[in-house]
Design an enzyme around this catalytic site. Structure first.
Site, mmCIF file in Angstrom:
data_model
loop_
_atom_site.group_PDB
_atom_site.id
_atom_site.type_symbol
_atom_site.label_atom_id
_atom_site.label_comp_id
_atom_site.label_asym_id
_atom_site.label_seq_id
_atom_site.Cartn_x
_atom_site.Cartn_y
_atom_site.Cartn_z
ATOM 1 N N GLY A 185 -25.665 43.736 37.692
ATOM 2 C CA GLY A 185 -24.750 44.384 36.746
ATOM 3 C C GLY A 185 -23.663 43.413 36.312
ATOM 4 N N HIS A 186 -23.070 42.729 37.297
ATOM 5 C CA HIS A 186 -22.047 41.730 36.972
ATOM 6 C C HIS A 186 -22.656 40.598 36.128
ATOM 7 C CE1 HIS A 186 -20.456 43.355 40.953
ATOM 8 N NE2 HIS A 186 -19.451 43.597 40.139
ATOM 9 N N GLN A 245 -5.676 49.306 44.190
ATOM 10 C CA GLN A 245 -6.517 50.385 43.658
ATOM 11 C C GLN A 245 -7.274 51.146 44.733
ATOM 12 O OE1 GLN A 245 -8.799 47.506 41.183
ATOM 13 N NE2 GLN A 245 -10.584 48.716 41.720
ATOM 14 N N GLY A 266 -17.855 47.222 32.543
ATOM 15 C CA GLY A 266 -19.088 48.011 32.583
ATOM 16 C C GLY A 266 -18.853 49.480 32.270
ATOM 17 N N GLN A 267 -19.805 50.041 31.551
ATOM 18 C CA GLN A 267 -19.820 51.487 31.292
ATOM 19 C C GLN A 267 -20.073 52.255 32.598
ATOM 20 O OE1 GLN A 267 -19.303 52.931 28.272
ATOM 21 N NE2 GLN A 267 -19.587 54.959 29.207
ATOM 22 N N ASP A 288 -18.341 52.213 35.141
ATOM 23 C CA ASP A 288 -17.042 52.800 35.480
ATOM 24 C C ASP A 288 -16.436 53.332 34.177
ATOM 25 O OD1 ASP A 288 -16.583 51.920 38.457
ATOM 26 O OD2 ASP A 288 -17.434 50.201 37.428
ATOM 27 N N GLN A 303 -12.720 54.200 33.883
ATOM 28 C CA GLN A 303 -11.942 52.951 33.918
ATOM 29 C C GLN A 303 -11.971 52.273 32.549
ATOM 30 O OE1 GLN A 303 -12.242 49.971 37.224
ATOM 31 N NE2 GLN A 303 -13.549 48.879 35.804
ATOM 32 N N VAL A 327 -26.495 48.595 34.444
ATOM 33 C CA VAL A 327 -27.757 48.030 34.927
ATOM 34 C C VAL A 327 -28.217 48.835 36.134
ATOM 35 C CG1 VAL A 327 -28.882 45.975 35.871
ATOM 36 C CG2 VAL A 327 -27.159 45.745 34.076
HETATM 37 P P1 AMP Z 1 -16.522 45.846 40.432
HETATM 38 O O1 AMP Z 1 -16.776 44.491 40.984
HETATM 39 O O2 AMP Z 1 -17.338 46.930 41.061
HETATM 40 O O3 AMP Z 1 -15.062 46.165 40.281
HETATM 41 O O4 AMP Z 1 -17.085 45.808 38.940
HETATM 42 C C1 AMP Z 1 -16.707 44.788 38.050
HETATM 43 C C2 AMP Z 1 -17.233 45.122 36.683
HETATM 44 O O5 AMP Z 1 -18.649 45.237 36.742
HETATM 45 C C3 AMP Z 1 -16.709 46.466 36.158
HETATM 46 O O6 AMP Z 1 -16.411 46.324 34.777
HETATM 47 C C4 AMP Z 1 -17.865 47.386 36.394
HETATM 48 O O7 AMP Z 1 -17.904 48.476 35.502
HETATM 49 C C5 AMP Z 1 -19.045 46.458 36.171
HETATM 50 N N1 AMP Z 1 -20.248 46.975 36.821
HETATM 51 C C6 AMP Z 1 -20.366 47.432 38.094
HETATM 52 N N2 AMP Z 1 -21.617 47.875 38.320
HETATM 53 C C7 AMP Z 1 -22.313 47.720 37.164
HETATM 54 C C8 AMP Z 1 -23.649 48.002 36.738
HETATM 55 N N3 AMP Z 1 -24.537 48.540 37.552
HETATM 56 N N4 AMP Z 1 -23.990 47.691 35.468
HETATM 57 C C9 AMP Z 1 -23.093 47.142 34.614
HETATM 58 N N5 AMP Z 1 -21.820 46.844 34.950
HETATM 59 C C10 AMP Z 1 -21.433 47.128 36.197
#
Ligand code: AMP
Length: 278
Positions: A33-34, A58, A144-145, A147, A150, A173
């Site tokens: 996803g990242h 947070q 990412g959508q 969240d 957010q 993803v």
């Molecule tokens: P995090 O590291 O969980 O704070 O997420 C960092 C970024 O990655 C945020 O913008 C999330 O929305 C995005 N993100 C997390 N999981 C996914 C995913 N499965 N698909 C796309 N983006 C993601």
């Protein structure tokens, strides 16, 4: 170009240069996803900065801050493989000045849905995101959508405070079986993982319907069938921009969002759908 690791704001200022930057804020434990966000960032600017910072602000007092996965060396390998230019990895002491007083309030929109379960969470998110935007000064920032609330709140903050940045949303993803990728998935046992599949299954069932009542019923049925090991926090059908529940007459886009605890792991997921199409 060699990947630069900036561990404090001075390193970052040196690495940043004067170029055209896209920022991808993360808490590390990077997954596909990242990676998709990084690729989108790459396509939108000359230089890509990824921040890796587990933001204490947070997390609530009883949440998983201390056990949140920290895999920095592996994250660097991911960033190298994706051609990231700079990884910003500050310490909490470096991010938050001793004696700091001022932070952001996310308002009513930060207190509903996910915010109702996690008081103060979105205040902490907006505060760190605004600090990252100020430090990195990107032209574009990618979120990412996955969240969705957010992302909506960050768009709201940028509009309300006239922050000079373009916010880009990226699709969620998923694993081939539908489970949305999350850094927290690694805590799921094989059995938990099977239970967790009910989240994406419920969203798919909801998205196949056309009216709010039918969407809520179809998704709710799948979640109920998952049994008591799925501890549902919320299932809501909301306006994508405000996160308030939509009424039966709502036509157009809506977000069906779900949160549940499976064992000790709390997962969230959502899907965007079209209600009452003409
Ligand atoms: P995090 O590291 O969980 O704070 O997420 C960092 C970024 O990655 C945020 O913008 C999330 O929305 C995005 N993100 C997390 N999981 C996914 C995913 N499965 N698909 C796309 N983006 C993601």
């Amino acid at each position: 170009m060699e990947l630069i690791v900036a561990r404090n704001r001075d390193d970052l200022a040196k690495a940043r240069g004067g170029g055209d930057v896209a920022l991808v804020p993360t808490m590390g434990a990077l997954h596909e996803g990242h990676r998709s966000l990084i690729r989108l960032a790459r396509s939108r600017a000359d230089q890509v900065v990824v921040s890796v910072f587990v933001n204490p602000l947070q997390f609530g007092p009883h949440e998983d801050f201390s056990r949140y996965p920290r895999t920095f060396e592996a994250d660097l390998d991911v960033c190298r493989a994706e051609g990231v230019d700079v990884v910003f990895h500050p310490s909490a002491e470096d991010m938050y000045h001793p004696g700091r007083q001022v932070s952001l309030l996310s308002g009513r929109m930060g207190e509903i849905v996910e915010g109702a379960s996690r008081p103060g969470h979105f205040d902490g998110v907006l505060t760190v995101v605004l600090k990252l935007l100020n430090l990195v000064q990107p032209r574009v920032a990618v979120f990412g959508q996955k969240d969705a609330q957010q992302l909506a709140l960050i768009r709201r903050m940028v509009a309300d405070l006239d922050v000079p940045v373009e916010i880009v949303g990226a699709p969620t993803v998923r694993e081939p079986d539908g489970l949305a990728l999350s850094s927290r998935n690694r805590y799921l046992s094989a059995d938990d993982r099977q239970v967790a599949l009910a989240l994406s299954r419920a969203l798919r069932a909801g998205a196949a319907e056309r009216t709010p009542a039918a969407v809520r019923a179809a998704a709710g049925e799948v979640l109920a069938a998952a049994g008591p090991r799925l501890d549902l926090d919320y299932l809501v059908l909301v306006d994508p921009a405000t996160f308030t529940e939509v009424g039966e007459e709502h036509a157009g886009e809506a977000v069906l969002a779900v949160a549940a605890r499976i064992g000790t792991t709390r997962l969230i997921d959502n899907v965007t759908l079209t209600l009452n199409p003409a």
